[in-house]
Design an enzyme around this catalytic site. Sequence first.
Site, PDB file in Angstrom:
ATOM      1  N   HIS A  26       0.859  -1.182   0.000  1.00  0.00           N
ATOM      2  CA  HIS A  26       0.000   0.000   0.000  1.00  0.00           C
ATOM      3  C   HIS A  26       0.895   1.232   0.000  1.00  0.00           C
ATOM      4  CE1 HIS A  26      -3.176   2.855   1.061  1.00  0.00           C
ATOM      5  NE2 HIS A  26      -2.341   3.331   1.985  1.00  0.00           N
ATOM      6  N   SER A  28       0.611   5.626   0.010  1.00  0.00           N
ATOM      7  CA  SER A  28      -0.236   6.816   0.056  1.00  0.00           C
ATOM      8  C   SER A  28       0.580   7.982   0.583  1.00  0.00           C
ATOM      9  CB  SER A  28      -1.456   6.584   0.946  1.00  0.00           C
ATOM     10  OG  SER A  28      -1.063   6.424   2.303  1.00  0.00           O
TER      11      SER A  28
END
Length: 263
Positions: free
Chosen positions: A133, A135
Amino acid sequence: MKKLLFSLTFSAIFCSSLFANVANFTKPFGVSEFFHISSLYQNYFLPITYAKKTHDNRRHAESKFQFSLKKALFTDVTPLNLTLFFGYTQTSWWQTLAASAPFRESNYQPELFLNVPFERVKSLDGIQLGFLHESNGKDGEFSRSWNRVYLRANFITQSFIISPKIWWRVPEKEDDNPRISHYKGRGELDFYYRFKRQILGGKWTSNLRVGRQAKNSIQLEWVFPLFSSGFYGYVQYFNGRGESMIDYDKHTNRVGVGFLLFG
């Protein structure tokens, strides 16, 4: 110029003090052995970087740093002797010469991956299957994030490391960065060559397209000893798109000089 010199001097003193304190603290304790934590990717601090072209009226010169660690969660899983790792990488861009010196952007990359050893295959250290992930921790129009499943192989010899990696983006209903795979790529190749006490290498990223649809980026790196101090200098050059999440579709041409904290 005075602010630049002050920033460089302060950073050098800070790093030297930090390294000395960390070394004195960990010498009798063995933190890495105690917690079983090790480096995942490069850990570095670049007090000064310069980008030829900027966006959003930001300063051309800024600082950049990255720390990246991994920890084994389970080892010797199944007859294949798999190891499950948790990894975390953070890269930050710091406008040290701007008023109030704000952090312009930070990208966070937690990941889980299985390492499959291949001792019988010459030079193949292992294959990794993981979920990543990434971000920038922001919301609204400045929010950037995506999830990937990746496959990576590590070929290691006495002087060379070559690591090809490909990934598939997990689809999302609400996409805050459309066509990110087109700009940040669908695969990469890490390559390093060790010559005595120096390391030359880098990373080539591609969207695996040809012709006008091709979008590639290159990051070149040079690690070298700073005399007999025990510290290592680090030079990084980036050219392409996708250096940071906020600029995933914008071209960046940046060079930075600093220190390799630990490899």
